[in-house]
Motif scaffolding. Structure first.
Motif, PDB file in Angstrom:
ATOM      1  N   VAL A 103       0.847  -1.186   0.000  1.00 18.47           N
ATOM      2  CA  VAL A 103       0.000   0.000   0.000  1.00 18.47           C
ATOM      3  C   VAL A 103       0.882   1.236   0.000  1.00 18.47           C
ATOM      4  N   ILE A 104       0.422   2.262  -0.710  1.00 14.50           N
ATOM      5  CA  ILE A 104       1.083   3.558  -0.722  1.00 14.50           C
ATOM      6  C   ILE A 104       0.017   4.597  -0.399  1.00 14.50           C
ATOM      7  N   ALA A 105       0.297   5.455   0.586  1.00  8.55           N
ATOM      8  CA  ALA A 105      -0.593   6.566   0.902  1.00  8.55           C
ATOM      9  C   ALA A 105       0.159   7.855   0.638  1.00  8.55           C
ATOM     10  N   ILE A 106      -0.507   8.773  -0.031  1.00  6.44           N
ATOM     11  CA  ILE A 106       0.055  10.072  -0.365  1.00  6.44           C
ATOM     12  C   ILE A 106      -0.968  11.126   0.043  1.00  6.44           C
ATOM     13  N   GLY A 107      -0.522  12.151   0.741  1.00  4.64           N
ATOM     14  CA  GLY A 107      -1.453  13.196   1.160  1.00  4.64           C
ATOM     15  C   GLY A 107      -2.510  12.698   2.121  1.00  4.64           C
ATOM     16  N   GLY A 108      -2.182  11.665   2.909  1.00  6.01           N
ATOM     17  CA  GLY A 108      -3.128  11.120   3.873  1.00  6.01           C
ATOM     18  C   GLY A 108      -4.209  10.248   3.273  1.00  6.01           C
ATOM     19  N   ARG A 109      -4.064   9.899   1.978  1.00  5.76           N
ATOM     20  CA  ARG A 109      -5.062   9.060   1.298  1.00  5.76           C
ATOM     21  C   ARG A 109      -4.373   7.875   0.627  1.00  5.76           C
ATOM     22  N   VAL A 110      -5.018   6.711   0.701  1.00  5.57           N
ATOM     23  CA  VAL A 110      -4.495   5.529   0.027  1.00  5.57           C
ATOM     24  C   VAL A 110      -4.585   5.766  -1.479  1.00  5.57           C
ATOM     25  N   HIS A 111      -3.468   5.559  -2.149  1.00  7.32           N
ATOM     26  CA  HIS A 111      -3.414   5.719  -3.601  1.00  7.32           C
ATOM     27  C   HIS A 111      -3.801   4.381  -4.238  1.00  7.32           C
ATOM     28  N   LEU A 112      -4.907   4.380  -4.996  1.00  8.66           N
ATOM     29  CA  LEU A 112      -5.410   3.153  -5.601  1.00  8.66           C
ATOM     30  C   LEU A 112      -5.003   2.994  -7.058  1.00  8.66           C
ATOM     31  N   GLY A 113      -4.684   4.084  -7.731  1.00  6.22           N
ATOM     32  CA  GLY A 113      -4.416   4.007  -9.159  1.00  6.22           C
ATOM     33  C   GLY A 113      -5.713   3.903  -9.928  1.00  6.22           C
ATOM     34  N   HIS A 114      -5.632   3.743 -11.232  1.00  2.95           N
ATOM     35  CA  HIS A 114      -6.841   3.737 -12.050  1.00  2.95           C
ATOM     36  C   HIS A 114      -7.696   2.482 -11.890  1.00  2.95           C
ATOM     37  N   ASP A 115      -7.113   1.390 -11.389  1.00  2.00           N
ATOM     38  CA  ASP A 115      -7.897   0.155 -11.266  1.00  2.00           C
ATOM     39  C   ASP A 115      -7.679  -0.567  -9.937  1.00  2.00           C
ATOM     40  N   GLY A 116      -7.215   0.155  -8.935  1.00  4.31           N
ATOM     41  CA  GLY A 116      -7.043  -0.440  -7.613  1.00  4.31           C
ATOM     42  C   GLY A 116      -5.741  -1.183  -7.403  1.00  4.31           C
ATOM     43  N   THR A 117      -4.816  -1.155  -8.381  1.00  5.29           N
ATOM     44  CA  THR A 117      -3.594  -1.958  -8.269  1.00  5.29           C
ATOM     45  C   THR A 117      -2.367  -1.154  -7.830  1.00  5.29           C
ATOM     46  N   ALA A 118      -2.501   0.148  -7.597  1.00  4.12           N
ATOM     47  CA  ALA A 118      -1.338   0.931  -7.157  1.00  4.12           C
ATOM     48  C   ALA A 118      -0.813   0.371  -5.842  1.00  4.12           C
ATOM     49  N   GLY A 119       0.484   0.214  -5.746  1.00  7.28           N
ATOM     50  CA  GLY A 119       1.107  -0.337  -4.552  1.00  7.28           C
ATOM     51  C   GLY A 119       1.272  -1.845  -4.588  1.00  7.28           C
ATOM     52  N   GLU A 120       0.775  -2.489  -5.624  1.00  5.17           N
ATOM     53  CA  GLU A 120       0.868  -3.951  -5.703  1.00  5.17           C
ATOM     54  C   GLU A 120       2.321  -4.373  -5.829  1.00  5.17           C
ATOM     55  N   VAL A 121       2.781  -5.183  -4.895  1.00  3.26           N
ATOM     56  CA  VAL A 121       4.166  -5.650  -4.924  1.00  3.26           C
ATOM     57  C   VAL A 121       4.258  -7.167  -4.989  1.00  3.26           C
ATOM     58  N   GLY A 122       3.138  -7.841  -4.911  1.00  4.84           N
ATOM     59  CA  GLY A 122       3.161  -9.301  -5.000  1.00  4.84           C
ATOM     60  C   GLY A 122       3.461  -9.757  -6.416  1.00  4.84           C
ATOM     61  N   HIS A 123       3.960 -10.926  -6.548  1.00  2.00           N
ATOM     62  CA  HIS A 123       4.233 -11.583  -7.827  1.00  2.00           C
ATOM     63  C   HIS A 123       5.268 -10.848  -8.668  1.00  2.00           C
ATOM     64  N   GLN A 124       6.290 -10.395  -7.990  1.00  2.00           N
ATOM     65  CA  GLN A 124       7.449  -9.855  -8.683  1.00  2.00           C
ATOM     66  C   GLN A 124       8.414 -11.022  -8.892  1.00  2.00           C
ATOM     67  N   THR A 125       9.018 -11.110 -10.044  1.00  2.00           N
ATOM     68  CA  THR A 125       9.966 -12.182 -10.293  1.00  2.00           C
ATOM     69  C   THR A 125      11.210 -11.965  -9.455  1.00  2.00           C
ATOM     70  N   ILE A 126      11.473 -12.911  -8.583  1.00  4.20           N
ATOM     71  CA  ILE A 126      12.648 -12.859  -7.720  1.00  4.20           C
ATOM     72  C   ILE A 126      13.721 -13.786  -8.275  1.00  4.20           C
ATOM     73  N   ASP A 127      13.310 -14.942  -8.738  1.00  2.00           N
ATOM     74  CA  ASP A 127      14.222 -15.940  -9.298  1.00  2.00           C
ATOM     75  C   ASP A 127      13.621 -16.445 -10.605  1.00  2.00           C
ATOM     76  N   PRO A 128      14.139 -15.988 -11.772  1.00  2.00           N
ATOM     77  CA  PRO A 128      13.553 -16.378 -13.060  1.00  2.00           C
ATOM     78  C   PRO A 128      13.513 -17.885 -13.290  1.00  2.00           C
ATOM     79  N   ASP A 129      14.374 -18.631 -12.606  1.00  2.00           N
ATOM     80  CA  ASP A 129      14.378 -20.082 -12.726  1.00  2.00           C
ATOM     81  C   ASP A 129      13.694 -20.746 -11.533  1.00  2.00           C
ATOM     82  N   GLY A 130      12.984 -19.948 -10.749  1.00  3.85           N
ATOM     83  CA  GLY A 130      12.344 -20.450  -9.533  1.00  3.85           C
ATOM     84  C   GLY A 130      11.135 -21.316  -9.818  1.00  3.85           C
ATOM     85  N   PRO A 131      10.498 -21.777  -8.760  1.00  2.00           N
ATOM     86  CA  PRO A 131       9.353 -22.674  -8.902  1.00  2.00           C
ATOM     87  C   PRO A 131       8.158 -21.979  -9.553  1.00  2.00           C
ATOM     88  N   LEU A 132       7.313 -22.785 -10.193  1.00  8.08           N
ATOM     89  CA  LEU A 132       6.093 -22.285 -10.804  1.00  8.08           C
ATOM     90  C   LEU A 132       5.149 -21.792  -9.705  1.00  8.08           C
TER      91      LEU A 132
END
Length: 189
Positions: free
Chosen positions: A148-177
């Protein structure tokens, strides 16, 4: 004097459905009630949504002044349609599943969806360690990873609610499925 309003939040977690009733009066927020029950996600989306309705009905009986319901979704959602888009860790057919409309119809109060990590950030800004903060960055660690990212005391959602999304970043390109279809979103354990 500003009238107080009450709101119900339900966290649609993979393991538990957690809920809280909060009250707002002007800029002041306070927690009135909370609880949890097992999600039993393997029973499928209809059963999970049914349990969320039961939580809402019980909360409305106890707190008849509830004016709205917010549902924290563990993944991506469509804020206009009130449906899920992609819940990588939640078992069952969730893609395109209406969540807001059936709960709203059953409870008779407006229902809005928000990503669970963004809901966490909002709660921290209103009731927790982030109270009064102008900026906030937070991470949630559970079955998945959220942000989550809050700016100006408000949660920033972005145009479709995905602003701040940090899950599912590739950490190991050869990692498990991963359940999302990508490789290396999580490291080998």
């Amino acid at each position: 004097m500003t009238l107080a309003t009450q709101h119900l939040g339900i966290d649609l977690g993979v393991t538990n459905l957690k809920w809280a009733v909060v009250e707002r009066q002007g800029d002041d927020w306070r927690s009135l009630d909370q609880g949890q029950r097992p999600t039993l996600a393997l029973e499928g989306p209809e059963a999970v949504i049914g349990r969320a309705v039961e939580i809402g009905q019980a909360a409305l009986e106890r707190w008849p002044g509830i004016a709205s319901v917010g549902i924290g979704i563990p993944g991506l959602y469509d804020p206009v349609e009130g449906s899920t888009r992609f819940l990588v860790n939640m078992p069952g057919e969730w893609a395109g599943r209406p969540v807001g409309p059936p709960i709203e119809a059953a409870l008779g109060v407006p229902v809005a969806l928000i990503n669970d990590a963004r809901a966490f950030g909002l709660a921290e800004l209103r009731l927790g360690a982030g109270r009064g903060a102008v900026s906030l960055v937070g991470l949630t660690l559970g079955t998945g990873v959220g942000g989550v990212i809050a700016i100006g005391g408000r949660v920033h959602l972005g145009h479709d609610g995905t602003a701040g999304e940090v899950g599912h970043q590739t950490i190991d390109p050869d990692g498990p499925l991963c359940g999302c279809g990508n490789r290396g979103c999580k490291v080998r354990t």
